[in-house]
Every structure is written in structure tokens, then in C-alpha cells.
Design an enzyme around this catalytic site. Structure first.
Site, PDB file in Angstrom:
ATOM      1  N   HIS A   1       1.633  55.159  87.869  1.00 55.41           N
ATOM      2  CA  HIS A   1       1.027  56.482  87.950  1.00 55.41           C
ATOM      3  C   HIS A   1       2.089  57.565  87.845  1.00 55.41           C
ATOM      4  O   HIS A   1       3.210  57.383  88.286  1.00 55.41           O
ATOM      5  CB  HIS A   1       0.197  56.664  89.221  1.00 55.41           C
TER       6      HIS A   1
ATOM      7  N   HIS B   1       2.949  61.476  88.798  1.00 54.55           N
ATOM      8  CA  HIS B   1       2.638  62.631  89.638  1.00 54.55           C
ATOM      9  C   HIS B   1       2.946  63.885  88.829  1.00 54.55           C
ATOM     10  O   HIS B   1       4.049  64.017  88.285  1.00 54.55           O
ATOM     11  CB  HIS B   1       3.528  62.666  90.887  1.00 54.55           C
TER      12      HIS B   1
ATOM     13  N   ASP C   1      -4.329  64.134  93.827  1.00 47.82           N
ATOM     14  CA  ASP C   1      -3.649  63.308  94.825  1.00 47.82           C
ATOM     15  C   ASP C   1      -4.329  63.511  96.171  1.00 47.82           C
ATOM     16  O   ASP C   1      -4.715  64.627  96.522  1.00 47.82           O
ATOM     17  CB  ASP C   1      -2.174  63.715  94.914  1.00 47.82           C
ATOM     18  N   ILE C   2      -4.497  62.434  96.930  1.00 46.96           N
ATOM     19  CA  ILE C   2      -5.169  62.511  98.227  1.00 46.96           C
ATOM     20  C   ILE C   2      -4.333  63.262  99.267  1.00 46.96           C
ATOM     21  O   ILE C   2      -4.866  63.816 100.229  1.00 46.96           O
ATOM     22  CB  ILE C   2      -5.553  61.097  98.728  1.00 46.96           C
TER      23      ILE C   2
END
Length: 109
Positions: free
Chosen positions: A95, A97, A31-32
Site C-alpha cells: 500500500h 500512503h 486511512d483509518i
């Protein structure tokens, strides 16, 4: 439709550390803006906005890959557990997480 950022990452148009899973149908990458070290996103390469839009075979692959990655994350980070969430609001591409967590930590739920 303009191509989404996750489609671009999956295709390699945006450079990111990534790993392919489940016959190349699924890709995982950091994750960014990680909530904790190891925070990973797991996405299907094919674009679907919402989880319930996925064909059954693809959702099965997505969860199998997520389970495999979660086990590796738990071992690699020393986390007590891996928090799994599916939102899809900020980036309109399904998506998952995977967030390494410790019991009693103060990270947001």
C-alpha cells in the site's frame, strides 16, 4: 492464509469509502488513523506483501493511480505537496500512503 484487512476492503467485505482506479485493479480509501486530513491509502486489489513482489504492469498501475489521486488531494486540501511512502509492515499488503503536507509543518516524516 487468513485474508488481510485490505483484501477485505477491496472486496467490499469491510465497508469503507473507496474508489477504484486503473481498470478496477487498484482501490483507494481513507486511512483509518490519518496523519493529516486527506491521508489516503492506495492498494492493489490482488494481495502482495511487498512492493518488489508486484508484477511490473501492476506496479505501473499503482503509481499511475497514486499520481492521479495525489493531484486531486493537493487541489482538494490546499496542501503544498503530497508525501508518498510505501512501508507494508503494519498491514502485510502493498500500500502507498498519500499524505497531504504543508511546507514547514510539524508532522512526522
Amino acid at each position: 492464509m487468513n485474508e488481510c484487512v485490505f483484501c477485505s476492503i477491496a472486496k467490499g467485505d469491510i465497508v469503507s469509502e473507496k474508489t477504484e482506479y486503473e481498470g478496477g485493479d487498484i482501490v483507494a480509501f481513507p486511512d483509518i488513523k490519518p496523519v493529516s486530513p486527506g491521508h489516503t491509502l492506495v492498494v492493489p486489489k490482488t494481495h502482495y506483501h511487498w512492493f518488489y513482489e508486484l508484477p511490473d504492469d501492476l506496479s505501473n498501475k499503482l503509481f499511475r493511480a497514486s499520481k492521479t489521486i495525489a493531484k486531486k488531494l493537493k487541489a482538494g486540501t490546499g496542501a503544498d505537496y503530497i508525501h508518498l511512502s510505501i512501508v507494508g509492515k503494519d498491514v502485510p499488503h502493498v500500500h502507498i500512503h498519500l499524505i497531504p503536507r504543508m511546507l514547514g509543518d510539524t508532522l512526522p516524516s
